[in-house]
Design a protein around this motif. Structure first.
Motif, PDB file in Angstrom:
ATOM      1  N   PHE A 176      12.157  15.765   3.620  1.00  0.00           N
ATOM      2  CA  PHE A 176      12.023  15.938   5.148  1.00  0.00           C
ATOM      3  C   PHE A 176      12.946  14.803   5.706  1.00  0.00           C
ATOM      4  N   ALA A 177      13.381  15.159   6.956  1.00  0.00           N
ATOM      5  CA  ALA A 177      14.039  14.190   7.793  1.00  0.00           C
ATOM      6  C   ALA A 177      12.866  13.243   8.270  1.00  0.00           C
ATOM      7  N   TYR A 178      13.182  12.009   8.454  1.00  0.00           N
ATOM      8  CA  TYR A 178      11.856  11.253   9.132  1.00  0.00           C
ATOM      9  C   TYR A 178      12.599  10.172  10.189  1.00  0.00           C
ATOM     10  N   ALA A 179      11.897  10.342  11.237  1.00  0.00           N
ATOM     11  CA  ALA A 179      12.018   9.413  12.345  1.00  0.00           C
ATOM     12  C   ALA A 179      10.685   8.451  12.577  1.00  0.00           C
ATOM     13  N   GLY A 180      10.843   7.198  12.781  1.00  0.00           N
ATOM     14  CA  GLY A 180       9.524   6.463  13.429  1.00  0.00           C
ATOM     15  C   GLY A 180       9.845   5.210  14.205  1.00  0.00           C
ATOM     16  N   VAL A 181       8.692   5.041  14.874  1.00  0.00           N
ATOM     17  CA  VAL A 181       8.881   3.602  15.724  1.00  0.00           C
ATOM     18  C   VAL A 181       8.137   2.628  15.488  1.00  0.00           C
ATOM     19  N   SER A 182       8.580   1.447  15.394  1.00  0.00           N
ATOM     20  CA  SER A 182       7.974   0.101  14.977  1.00  0.00           C
ATOM     21  C   SER A 182       7.144   0.332  13.761  1.00  0.00           C
ATOM     22  N   LEU A 183       5.816   0.353  13.753  1.00  0.00           N
ATOM     23  CA  LEU A 183       5.205   0.487  12.529  1.00  0.00           C
ATOM     24  C   LEU A 183       5.424   1.888  11.913  1.00  0.00           C
ATOM     25  N   GLY A 184       5.629   2.897  12.864  1.00  0.00           N
ATOM     26  CA  GLY A 184       6.005   4.132  12.204  1.00  0.00           C
ATOM     27  C   GLY A 184       7.450   4.080  11.544  1.00  0.00           C
ATOM     28  N   GLY A 185       8.238   3.277  11.970  1.00  0.00           N
ATOM     29  CA  GLY A 185       9.629   2.995  11.452  1.00  0.00           C
ATOM     30  C   GLY A 185       9.591   2.195  10.206  1.00  0.00           C
ATOM     31  N   ALA A 186       8.829   1.482  10.124  1.00  0.00           N
ATOM     32  CA  ALA A 186       8.451   0.733   8.800  1.00  0.00           C
ATOM     33  C   ALA A 186       7.970   1.420   7.676  1.00  0.00           C
ATOM     34  N   VAL A 187       6.949   2.731   8.120  1.00  0.00           N
ATOM     35  CA  VAL A 187       6.574   3.636   7.027  1.00  0.00           C
ATOM     36  C   VAL A 187       7.828   4.250   6.614  1.00  0.00           C
ATOM     37  N   GLY A 188       8.943   4.563   7.552  1.00  0.00           N
ATOM     38  CA  GLY A 188      10.036   5.304   7.068  1.00  0.00           C
ATOM     39  C   GLY A 188      10.942   4.644   5.835  1.00  0.00           C
ATOM     40  N   LEU A 189      10.941   3.157   6.595  1.00  0.00           N
ATOM     41  CA  LEU A 189      11.734   2.243   5.461  1.00  0.00           C
ATOM     42  C   LEU A 189      11.026   2.452   3.941  1.00  0.00           C
ATOM     43  N   HIS A 190       9.673   2.026   4.171  1.00  0.00           N
ATOM     44  CA  HIS A 190       8.904   2.146   2.903  1.00  0.00           C
ATOM     45  C   HIS A 190       9.210   3.441   2.158  1.00  0.00           C
ATOM     46  N   LEU A 191       9.454   4.538   2.791  1.00  0.00           N
ATOM     47  CA  LEU A 191       9.460   5.788   2.017  1.00  0.00           C
ATOM     48  C   LEU A 191      11.108   5.760   1.481  1.00  0.00           C
ATOM     49  N   ALA A 192      11.868   5.366   2.170  1.00  0.00           N
ATOM     50  CA  ALA A 192      13.307   5.523   1.806  1.00  0.00           C
ATOM     51  C   ALA A 192      13.611   4.576   0.877  1.00  0.00           C
ATOM     52  N   VAL A 193      12.834   3.426   0.543  1.00  0.00           N
ATOM     53  CA  VAL A 193      13.151   2.560  -0.666  1.00  0.00           C
ATOM     54  C   VAL A 193      12.266   2.984  -1.949  1.00  0.00           C
ATOM     55  N   HIS A 194      11.079   3.410  -1.765  1.00  0.00           N
ATOM     56  CA  HIS A 194       9.967   3.726  -2.724  1.00  0.00           C
ATOM     57  C   HIS A 194       9.991   5.319  -3.182  1.00  0.00           C
ATOM     58  N   HIS A 195      10.253   6.242  -2.034  1.00  0.00           N
ATOM     59  CA  HIS A 195      10.210   7.587  -2.393  1.00  0.00           C
ATOM     60  C   HIS A 195      11.497   8.354  -1.917  1.00  0.00           C
ATOM     61  N   PRO A 196      12.886   7.792  -1.951  1.00  0.00           N
ATOM     62  CA  PRO A 196      13.914   8.452  -1.724  1.00  0.00           C
ATOM     63  C   PRO A 196      14.152  10.063  -1.923  1.00  0.00           C
ATOM     64  N   GLU A 197      13.640  10.215  -2.904  1.00  0.00           N
ATOM     65  CA  GLU A 197      13.717  11.903  -3.107  1.00  0.00           C
ATOM     66  C   GLU A 197      13.237  12.775  -1.945  1.00  0.00           C
ATOM     67  N   ARG A 198      12.149  11.950  -1.286  1.00  0.00           N
ATOM     68  CA  ARG A 198      11.323  12.958  -0.229  1.00  0.00           C
ATOM     69  C   ARG A 198      12.062  13.039   1.096  1.00  0.00           C
ATOM     70  N   LEU A 199      13.089  11.834   1.362  1.00  0.00           N
ATOM     71  CA  LEU A 199      13.917  11.937   2.496  1.00  0.00           C
ATOM     72  C   LEU A 199      15.057  12.625   2.483  1.00  0.00           C
ATOM     73  N   SER A 200      15.535  13.217   3.510  1.00  0.00           N
ATOM     74  CA  SER A 200      16.917  13.862   3.660  1.00  0.00           C
ATOM     75  C   SER A 200      17.932  12.983   4.631  1.00  0.00           C
ATOM     76  N   SER A 201      17.007  12.245   5.476  1.00  0.00           N
ATOM     77  CA  SER A 201      17.621  11.100   6.396  1.00  0.00           C
ATOM     78  C   SER A 201      16.514  10.196   7.165  1.00  0.00           C
ATOM     79  N   LEU A 202      17.015   9.116   7.786  1.00  0.00           N
ATOM     80  CA  LEU A 202      15.872   8.220   8.270  1.00  0.00           C
ATOM     81  C   LEU A 202      16.439   7.844   9.555  1.00  0.00           C
ATOM     82  N   ALA A 203      15.674   7.697  10.536  1.00  0.00           N
ATOM     83  CA  ALA A 203      15.916   7.177  11.780  1.00  0.00           C
ATOM     84  C   ALA A 203      14.780   5.836  12.145  1.00  0.00           C
ATOM     85  N   VAL A 204      15.157   4.897  12.454  1.00  0.00           N
ATOM     86  CA  VAL A 204      14.139   3.822  12.614  1.00  0.00           C
ATOM     87  C   VAL A 204      14.590   3.234  14.080  1.00  0.00           C
TER      88      VAL A 204
END
Length: 376
Positions: free
Chosen positions: A89-117
């Motif tokens: 999935f694509a992921y976008a998150g605000v503040s703490l939600g953005g931190a969740v996105g950064l964690h996913l991008a580092v630890h579970h990159p295979e789950r993300l197609s793109s990231l917006a912080v």
């Protein structure tokens, strides 16, 4: 506790279930209402799923406890995606939600197609402030932090009462546990590992995560794009929704643009130009789907080489008798580096596993292409 006994994050899904998924994460103290002016606009082209933090909105407060981490929250998001049948999935998150996105991008990159912080940070200024806020909320509840939230969240004269009320209504224990997660979060040393297309957005007037925090992320993530929004504070998503919609549409469209590049590389400009010339308003969405999903998702996946993908594709086309498509992909196979002998070997194997009549027709189609290309 087993998954069966544990509730999912409260969430709202909009858009077609067959559209590419986009998950939206909230900031501390808000609910998925933070995305009210954005999610419906994006749902025309995406399966948008927005979720509530534990103890916020409709999510169960017991989903996290003292000492929680951003990784714990990311795990809850992945479990939600799994339950919804969403693998990537694509992921976008605000503040703490953005931190969740950064964690996913580092630890579970295979789950993300793109990231917006949005309006977030790689470290949130250290632990002490969040430890103090957690202690305060555990002792006195959320009324005090809700009272001061507008000054942290919005520019002067702007306010979304629903979001302030969400903060006031948040479960104190769960809110404090989210503060624990922010206190412990520091991913600054691993930002360079992020490989998904990344958009980073700062509110120019944000006192909670000033633009310098977003610049730090953008400078460290390879290829990241940074945008600063004027007239926006910490909850830029609520304050500048039209700008956010435009930014996300452009960012999420990158997959279609890359897909079109790969489609041309594999099939050739002449074929793609003919397909584009034949496009009508009726077929435009289907053509976009092909570019975005078949070419932008499947053919860009590095797990298989293009040579291997050509062999798989030819086999599938032989099996289903799609000889016009097969001829196109024989040309593509040559472009991807297969020799006529290798193409013949693929078709020979099809005779065993698909059937001799199917392989016979396939050889005839392939031979015509090889003769036209002067390599038969």
């Amino acid at each position: 506790m087993t998954h069966a006994a544990t509730p999912l994050l409260h969430h709202r899904a909009e858009g077609s279930p067959s559209a590419p998924p986009l998950l939206l994460g909230p900031s501390l103290g808000t609910s998925y209402a933070l995305w009210d002016q954005v999610a419906p606009e994006l749902s025309s082209a995406h399966r948008v799923v927005r979720w509530d933090l534990p103890g916020h909105g409709g999510s169960d407060a017991g989903l996290i406890g003292p000492g929680a981490s951003v990784g714990d929250l990311a795990g809850l998001v992945l479990r939600l995606a799994d339950e919804l049948g969403i693998r990537q999935f694509a992921y976008a998150g605000v503040s703490l939600g953005g931190a969740v996105g950064l964690h996913l991008a580092v630890h579970h990159p295979e789950r993300l197609s793109s990231l917006a912080v949005f309006c977030s940070s790689a470290h949130f200024g250290g632990a002490r402030t969040w430890e103090e806020r957690a202690a305060l909320v555990r002792k006195e509840g959320t009324a005090g932090v809700a009272e001061t939230a507008p000054a942290r969240w919005f520019t002067p004269g702007f306010r979304v009462n629903r979001l302030v009320q969400d903060n006031r209504d948040a479960d104190p224990a769960a809110y404090a546990a989210c503060c624990d997660a922010l206190a412990a979060f520091d991913i600054s040393g691993r930002l360079g590992e992020i490989t998904v297309p990344t958009l980073v957005v700062a509110g120019r007037d944000d006192p909670a995560t000033p633009p310098a925090h977003l610049r730090e992320i953008a400078d460290a993530v390879p290829g990241a794009e940074l945008v600063e929004l004027a007239g926006a504070s910490h909850l830029a998503v609520a304050e500048r929704p039209d700008a956010v919609v435009g930014l996300l549409r452009a960012h999420l469209g990158q997959r279609a643009r890359r897909g079109m590049e790969v489609r041309r590389e594999v099939l050739g400009d002449a074929h793609v130009d003919r397909a584009q010339d034949r496009q009508t308003p009726f077929t435009a969405r289907f053509q976009d789907f092909i570019s975005r999903y078949a070419w932008g998702e499947i053919w860009t996946d590095p797990t298989l080489t293009r040579r291997e993908r050509s062999m798989v594709t030819m086999t599938a086309l032989v099996a289903h008798g799609h000889h016009d498509e097969l001829a196109m992909h024989v040309r593509a196979a040559l472009r991807n580096g297969l020799t006529p002998d290798e193409i013949g070997a693929v078709l020979q194997q099809c005779a065993v596993y698909v059937g001799v009549p199917a392989a016979n027709s396939a050889f005839a189609a392939a031979q015509r292409v090889l003769a036209e290309e002067g390599v038969g």
